[in-house]
Design a protein around this motif. Structure first.
Motif, PDB file in Angstrom:
ATOM      1  N   PRO A 144      37.387  51.843  55.494  1.00  0.00           N
ATOM      2  CA  PRO A 144      38.321  50.748  55.802  1.00  0.00           C
ATOM      3  C   PRO A 144      39.192  50.402  54.601  1.00  0.00           C
ATOM      4  CG  PRO A 144      36.093  49.910  55.455  1.00  0.00           C
ATOM      5  CD  PRO A 144      35.985  51.404  55.482  1.00  0.00           C
ATOM      6  N   LEU A 145      40.436  50.044  54.885  1.00  0.00           N
ATOM      7  CA  LEU A 145      41.358  49.620  53.839  1.00  0.00           C
ATOM      8  C   LEU A 145      41.241  48.119  53.623  1.00  0.00           C
ATOM      9  CD1 LEU A 145      44.590  51.618  54.791  1.00  0.00           C
ATOM     10  CD2 LEU A 145      42.877  52.195  53.050  1.00  0.00           C
ATOM     11  N   LEU A 146      41.560  47.687  52.419  1.00  0.00           N
ATOM     12  CA  LEU A 146      41.597  46.260  52.115  1.00  0.00           C
ATOM     13  C   LEU A 146      42.729  45.609  52.903  1.00  0.00           C
ATOM     14  CD1 LEU A 146      40.812  43.741  50.437  1.00  0.00           C
ATOM     15  CD2 LEU A 146      42.392  44.559  48.675  1.00  0.00           C
ATOM     16  N   GLN A 147      42.443  44.471  53.482  1.00  0.00           N
ATOM     17  CA  GLN A 147      43.464  43.681  54.158  1.00  0.00           C
ATOM     18  C   GLN A 147      43.700  42.388  53.389  1.00  0.00           C
ATOM     19  OE1 GLN A 147      42.287  43.075  58.265  1.00  0.00           O
ATOM     20  NE2 GLN A 147      43.196  45.007  58.871  1.00  0.00           N
ATOM     21  N   LEU A 148      44.978  42.024  53.239  1.00  0.00           N
ATOM     22  CA  LEU A 148      45.361  40.768  52.598  1.00  0.00           C
ATOM     23  C   LEU A 148      46.233  39.972  53.560  1.00  0.00           C
ATOM     24  CD1 LEU A 148      46.338  41.809  48.941  1.00  0.00           C
ATOM     25  CD2 LEU A 148      44.159  40.944  49.765  1.00  0.00           C
ATOM     26  N   PRO A 149      46.192  38.646  53.446  1.00  0.00           N
ATOM     27  CA  PRO A 149      47.096  37.832  54.274  1.00  0.00           C
ATOM     28  C   PRO A 149      48.545  38.134  53.923  1.00  0.00           C
ATOM     29  CG  PRO A 149      45.381  36.477  53.256  1.00  0.00           C
ATOM     30  CD  PRO A 149      45.320  37.814  52.601  1.00  0.00           C
ATOM     31  N   PRO A 189      48.220  49.653  51.500  1.00  0.00           N
ATOM     32  CA  PRO A 189      48.202  51.120  51.381  1.00  0.00           C
ATOM     33  C   PRO A 189      47.501  51.542  50.092  1.00  0.00           C
ATOM     34  CG  PRO A 189      50.375  50.342  52.051  1.00  0.00           C
ATOM     35  CD  PRO A 189      49.587  49.123  51.672  1.00  0.00           C
ATOM     36  N   PRO A 190      46.737  52.618  50.123  1.00  0.00           N
ATOM     37  CA  PRO A 190      45.950  53.023  48.953  1.00  0.00           C
ATOM     38  C   PRO A 190      46.772  53.225  47.685  1.00  0.00           C
ATOM     39  CG  PRO A 190      45.245  54.236  50.896  1.00  0.00           C
ATOM     40  CD  PRO A 190      46.476  53.482  51.294  1.00  0.00           C
ATOM     41  N   HIS A 191      48.066  53.563  47.799  1.00  0.00           N
ATOM     42  CA  HIS A 191      48.864  53.848  46.611  1.00  0.00           C
ATOM     43  C   HIS A 191      49.476  52.576  45.995  1.00  0.00           C
ATOM     44  CE1 HIS A 191      51.778  53.735  49.913  1.00  0.00           C
ATOM     45  NE2 HIS A 191      52.676  53.394  49.010  1.00  0.00           N
ATOM     46  N   GLU A 192      49.331  51.460  46.659  1.00  0.00           N
ATOM     47  CA  GLU A 192      49.945  50.221  46.159  1.00  0.00           C
ATOM     48  C   GLU A 192      48.932  49.396  45.366  1.00  0.00           C
ATOM     49  OE1 GLU A 192      52.174  48.023  49.044  1.00  0.00           O
ATOM     50  OE2 GLU A 192      53.195  49.809  49.805  1.00  0.00           O
ATOM     51  N   TRP A 193      49.447  48.654  44.385  1.00  0.00           N
ATOM     52  CA  TRP A 193      48.604  47.880  43.483  1.00  0.00           C
ATOM     53  C   TRP A 193      48.557  46.415  43.900  1.00  0.00           C
ATOM     54  CZ3 TRP A 193      50.581  49.692  37.973  1.00  0.00           C
ATOM     55  CH2 TRP A 193      50.417  51.081  37.870  1.00  0.00           C
ATOM     56  N   VAL A 194      47.432  45.782  43.585  1.00  0.00           N
ATOM     57  CA  VAL A 194      47.252  44.350  43.843  1.00  0.00           C
ATOM     58  C   VAL A 194      47.238  43.631  42.500  1.00  0.00           C
ATOM     59  CG1 VAL A 194      45.741  42.581  44.824  1.00  0.00           C
ATOM     60  CG2 VAL A 194      45.932  44.831  45.935  1.00  0.00           C
ATOM     61  N   VAL A 195      48.164  42.691  42.318  1.00  0.00           N
ATOM     62  CA  VAL A 195      48.233  41.927  41.071  1.00  0.00           C
ATOM     63  C   VAL A 195      47.214  40.790  41.152  1.00  0.00           C
ATOM     64  CG1 VAL A 195      49.721  40.608  39.506  1.00  0.00           C
ATOM     65  CG2 VAL A 195      50.683  42.473  40.878  1.00  0.00           C
ATOM     66  N   THR A 196      46.295  40.738  40.197  1.00  0.00           N
ATOM     67  CA  THR A 196      45.191  39.791  40.293  1.00  0.00           C
ATOM     68  C   THR A 196      45.221  38.700  39.226  1.00  0.00           C
ATOM     69  OG1 THR A 196      43.743  41.158  38.905  1.00  0.00           O
ATOM     70  CG2 THR A 196      43.704  41.569  41.287  1.00  0.00           C
ATOM     71  N   HIS A 197      46.199  38.754  38.334  1.00  0.00           N
ATOM     72  CA  HIS A 197      46.265  37.751  37.262  1.00  0.00           C
ATOM     73  C   HIS A 197      47.726  37.459  36.946  1.00  0.00           C
ATOM     74  CE1 HIS A 197      45.331  35.417  33.753  1.00  0.00           C
ATOM     75  NE2 HIS A 197      44.055  35.763  33.759  1.00  0.00           N
ATOM     76  N   SER A 238      39.196  50.461  48.166  1.00  0.00           N
ATOM     77  CA  SER A 238      40.351  51.253  48.611  1.00  0.00           C
ATOM     78  C   SER A 238      41.621  50.920  47.843  1.00  0.00           C
ATOM     79  CB  SER A 238      40.591  51.033  50.110  1.00  0.00           C
ATOM     80  OG  SER A 238      41.088  49.717  50.361  1.00  0.00           O
ATOM     81  N   ALA A 239      41.641  49.780  47.159  1.00  0.00           N
ATOM     82  CA  ALA A 239      42.857  49.340  46.462  1.00  0.00           C
ATOM     83  C   ALA A 239      42.748  49.606  44.961  1.00  0.00           C
ATOM     84  CB  ALA A 239      43.104  47.861  46.718  1.00  0.00           C
ATOM     85  N   ARG A 240      43.882  49.465  44.278  1.00  0.00           N
ATOM     86  CA  ARG A 240      43.931  49.498  42.827  1.00  0.00           C
ATOM     87  C   ARG A 240      44.481  48.157  42.359  1.00  0.00           C
ATOM     88  NH1 ARG A 240      40.812  52.505  43.584  1.00  0.00           N
ATOM     89  NH2 ARG A 240      40.549  54.695  42.990  1.00  0.00           N
ATOM     90  N   TYR A 241      44.038  47.726  41.179  1.00  0.00           N
ATOM     91  CA  TYR A 241      44.283  46.358  40.753  1.00  0.00           C
ATOM     92  C   TYR A 241      44.907  46.305  39.362  1.00  0.00           C
ATOM     93  CZ  TYR A 241      40.969  45.694  44.563  1.00  0.00           C
ATOM     94  OH  TYR A 241      40.339  45.732  45.779  1.00  0.00           O
TER      95      TYR A 241
END
Length: 267
Positions: free
Chosen positions: A7-12, A53-61, A144-147
């Motif tokens: 499963p892929l990460l889901q975000l609002p 999508p697996p190739h996209e990054w999630v900004v966490t800070h 599944s994501a990159r951060y």
């Protein structure tokens, strides 16, 4: 997602967009949550969830969110939802309100990760255990994501993100460093969840040397660095004050060191 794929990460959807757009959307979400909470004592689920999508990054800070004009996944801006929520409730009882919202979104992968890695206080042993346990429950989609956490343009795996953000918990509660990050987190969670005051004291004193390294401008370093002095001062903490530092978070221990240093300066 194809059958058989992890499963892929889901975000609002309110966490995706330019900085200004996400700022607007998160405040609106907070106001919406506040309205329902005022009426029913419950929070609404996000109106739309999107797969990352697996190739996209999630900004966490926020410190690495430099390219604010670019659309991005901005997990750190869950804080904007809470600000809108406080505003909707006229800033009445913000701490219980924060705790209630945390308990609600900790039942999602994105909410679990946000509260585990954000600087949100308190970081007691039991609260930290609940936060890390929530991340473990959603480990597969979160993987599944990159951060992006503390270094711009440096994408981290989930394991690397947890080490970068929660190394203090792993060091204090699973100091051997053996095994996978997941296994060390499991061990730390189990120990924190069942920790006695003595267990927390041992964790605190494992972390004190690291806190002292970061406390560079202490005026009474020789005194506050003395383990016997530290034990005396910690023993004097009431149950509520001790609970707040029982997780052995480095920043909480730094606050103790500076408070003791200021007290010594007044004597």
């Amino acid at each position: 997602m194809a059958p058989g794929q992890p499963p892929l990460l889901q975000l609002p959807s309110f966490l995706h967009g330019t900085y200004s757009l996400v700022q607007q959307k998160t405040k609106e979400e907070g106001l919406r949550c506040g309205k329902q909470y005022r009426e029913s004592g419950s929070f609404p689920a996000p109106q739309q969830m999107l797969e990352v999508p697996p190739h996209e990054w999630v900004v966490t800070h926020e410190v690495v969110d430099f390219h604010r004009e670019r659309p991005a996944w901005r997990l750190h801006m869950v804080s904007g939802v809470m600000q809108g929520l406080y505003e909707a409730m006229d800033w009445q009882s913000p701490i219980p309100l924060r705790d209630a919202y945390e308990e609600f979104i900790r039942e999602t992968g994105w909410g679990a990760l946000y509260f585990a890695i954000s600087p949100t206080s308190p970081k007691s042993a039991k609260i930290t255990a609940r936060r890390l346990q929530a991340v473990l429950r959603f480990w597969e989609p979160l993987q599944s994501a990159r951060y992006v956490f503390s270094t711009p343009n440096d994408a981290l795996s989930l394991e690397e993100l947890m080490v970068a953000s929660c190394h203090w918990a792993l060091d204090a509660w699973c100091p051997t460093g053996e095994g996978s990050v997941y296994a060390r987190m499991e061990t730390a969670v189990n120990r924190m969840a069942q920790a006695s005051r003595e267990d927390s004291l041992e964790a605190i004193f494992r972390q004190m040397p690291r806190a002292l390294i970061s406390a560079r401008d202490l005026k009474h370093r020789d005194v506050v660095a003395d383990p016997s002095f530290q034990r005396e001062r910690i023993a004097a903490l009431d149950s509520r004050a001790f609970e707040r530092v029982s997780g052995a978070c480095t920043s909480d221990l730094l606050a103790l060191l500076y408070a003791w240093d200021r007290q010594l300066g007044k004597q």
